[in-house]
Design an enzyme around this catalytic site. Structure first.
Site, PDB file in Angstrom:
ATOM      1  N   GLY A   1      38.416  42.131  34.651  1.00 15.80           N
ATOM      2  CA  GLY A   1      39.282  42.727  33.638  1.00 15.80           C
ATOM      3  C   GLY A   1      39.163  44.240  33.523  1.00 15.80           C
TER       4      GLY A   1
ATOM      5  N   GLY B   1      42.242  36.374  36.835  1.00 12.81           N
ATOM      6  CA  GLY B   1      42.411  36.316  35.386  1.00 12.81           C
ATOM      7  C   GLY B   1      43.747  36.918  34.975  1.00 12.81           C
ATOM      8  N   GLY B   2      43.717  38.167  34.538  1.00 11.76           N
ATOM      9  CA  GLY B   2      44.891  38.845  33.989  1.00 11.76           C
ATOM     10  C   GLY B   2      46.166  38.664  34.799  1.00 11.76           C
TER      11      GLY B   2
ATOM     12  CD  GLU C   1      35.817  36.454  30.540  1.00  9.10           C
ATOM     13  OE1 GLU C   1      36.559  35.488  30.319  1.00  9.10           O
ATOM     14  OE2 GLU C   1      36.189  37.473  31.178  1.00  9.10           O
TER      15      GLU C   1
ATOM     16  CD  GLU D   1      35.381  35.277  38.408  1.00 12.82           C
ATOM     17  OE1 GLU D   1      36.580  35.524  38.574  1.00 12.82           O
ATOM     18  OE2 GLU D   1      34.924  34.840  37.329  1.00 12.82           O
TER      19      GLU D   1
ATOM     20  CG  HIS E   1      34.411  32.894  33.712  1.00 13.85           C
ATOM     21  ND1 HIS E   1      34.219  33.997  32.910  1.00 13.85           N
ATOM     22  CD2 HIS E   1      35.384  33.219  34.591  1.00 13.85           C
ATOM     23  CE1 HIS E   1      35.058  34.949  33.305  1.00 13.85           C
ATOM     24  NE2 HIS E   1      35.773  34.508  34.325  1.00 13.85           N
TER      25      HIS E   1
ATOM     26  CB  SER F   1      40.042  43.940  39.037  1.00 15.58           C
ATOM     27  OG  SER F   1      39.522  44.168  37.737  1.00 15.58           O
TER      28      SER F   1
ATOM     29  CG  ASN G   1      40.012  31.908  33.840  1.00 15.70           C
ATOM     30  OD1 ASN G   1      40.425  31.313  32.836  1.00 15.70           O
ATOM     31  ND2 ASN G   1      38.832  32.509  33.879  1.00 15.70           N
ATOM     32  CD1 TRP G   2      46.959  31.778  33.358  1.00 15.51           C
ATOM     33  CD2 TRP G   2      47.914  30.237  32.037  1.00 15.51           C
ATOM     34  NE1 TRP G   2      48.178  31.458  33.897  1.00 15.51           N
ATOM     35  CE2 TRP G   2      48.798  30.522  33.101  1.00 15.51           C
ATOM     36  CE3 TRP G   2      48.297  29.293  31.080  1.00 15.51           C
ATOM     37  CZ2 TRP G   2      50.047  29.903  33.234  1.00 15.51           C
ATOM     38  CZ3 TRP G   2      49.533  28.666  31.207  1.00 15.51           C
ATOM     39  CH2 TRP G   2      50.394  28.969  32.274  1.00 15.51           C
ATOM     40  CE  LYS G   3      39.324  35.815  32.569  1.00 11.25           C
ATOM     41  NZ  LYS G   3      38.610  37.077  32.734  1.00 11.25           N
TER      42      LYS G   3
HETATM   43  P1  PGA Z   1      40.468  39.393  36.061  1.00  2.62           P
HETATM   44  O1  PGA Z   1      39.511  38.157  35.687  1.00  2.62           O
HETATM   45  O2  PGA Z   1      41.293  38.973  37.239  1.00  2.62           O
HETATM   46  O3  PGA Z   1      41.274  39.631  34.825  1.00  2.62           O
HETATM   47  O4  PGA Z   1      39.548  40.537  36.401  1.00  2.62           O
HETATM   48  C1  PGA Z   1      38.926  37.377  36.699  1.00  2.62           C
HETATM   49  C2  PGA Z   1      38.159  36.243  36.100  1.00  2.62           C
HETATM   50  O5  PGA Z   1      37.475  36.412  35.084  1.00  2.62           O
HETATM   51  O6  PGA Z   1      38.213  35.109  36.624  1.00  2.62           O
END
Ligand code: PGA
Length: 251
Positions: A173, A233-234, A99, A167, A97, A212, A11-13
């Site tokens: 993150g 994510g990251g 966020e 999650e 998600h 993470s 997930n590149w956000k």
């Molecule tokens: P992260 O994000 O790997 O940067 O913790 C995961 C996500 O939000 O899908």
């Protein structure tokens, strides 16, 4: 009994302009250079990059989206529908998600409506759930997660049209992760709820862990009971790191 094919989804956000296409190409190259991993791989870039990544025509990496509207078309300025991202080449759409839940006050009823739109577009929904740190500290993890799941998943969810993403909000993150035992415990509780609701197909519905995930912890997290992949994510922004996570599924 059959077991689900794992899914490792990036997930590149809100990261990446056209420069980032290079990382996608690198990933495709890394995957073709290695012995094939026993998992499906997907990258969910911002909407603006979906068509460009899909145009690469990579067989080893699917393209996905990070959200969609609950309707397939209409007067919703600035929104993007599931039909549109499907048309652009997306095979998966993340809905719910944390966020989105936090930044846009999306609740589980809306997430369910979005998941239904995803099904109508013929795409697979990655439906996310997860507790906050204070909910976890209060011992409410299972109640919160199963409660979100009950409402967020449509009745016609199947192992083909749906993937559940667990999650924990506090792990996203932050570099913090639950212990492997904690992950196994909640994934097993989710599995129980899925089987209770969807019968045998509940065994095949993938439950992926996110928060993470990195190359250094992927193997232990991915081998936990009832973990069928990762939502990353990251670490999905760099092809090398993401490939290091996929490594967990190479023999
Ligand atoms: P992260 O994000 O790997 O940067 O913790 C995961 C996500 O939000 O899908």
């Amino acid at each position: 009994m059959d077991t689900p094919t794992p899914l490792v989804a990036g997930n590149w956000k809100m990261n990446g302009t056209s420069d980032q296409i290079t990382e996608f190409k690198k990933l495709v190259q890394l995957l073709s250079g290695n012995s094939s991993a026993q998992c499906q791989v997907a990258i969910c870039p911002p909407f603006t990059l979906i068509a460009a990544l899909a145009a690469e025509g990579a067989e080893s990496v699917h393209v996905g989206a990070q959200d969609c509207h609950a309707e397939l078309s209409g007067a919703h300025t600035g929104d993007i529908s599931a039909a549109m991202v499907a048309d652009a080449g997306a095979k998966f759409i993340i809905v719910g998600h944390s966020e989105r839940r936090a930044d846009h006050e999306e609740g589980s009823e809306l997430i369910r409506a979005k998941a239904q739109a995803v099904y109508k577009a013929g795409v697979t929904a990655i439906v996310c759930v997860g507790e906050t740190e204070s909910e976890r500290d209060a011992g409410k993890t299972e109640d919160v997660v199963l409660g979100q799941l009950l409402i967020s998943l449509p009745d016609d969810a199947t192992s083909t049209n749906t993937v559940v993403g667990y999650e924990p909000v506090w792990a996203i993150g932050t570099g913090k992760t639950p212990t492997v035992a904690d992950v196994a415990e909640i994934h097993t509780a989710i599995r129980g709820a899925l089987v209770e609701r969807f019968g045998d197909d509940g065994h095949m519905l993938r439950i992926i862990y996110g928060g993470s995930v990195k190359p250094s912890n992927a193997k232990e997290l991915m081998t936990a009971e009832n973990v069928d992949g990762a939502l990353v994510g990251g670490a999905s922004l760099k092809a090398q790191d993401f490939n290091g996570i996929i490594e967990a599924y190479r023999a």
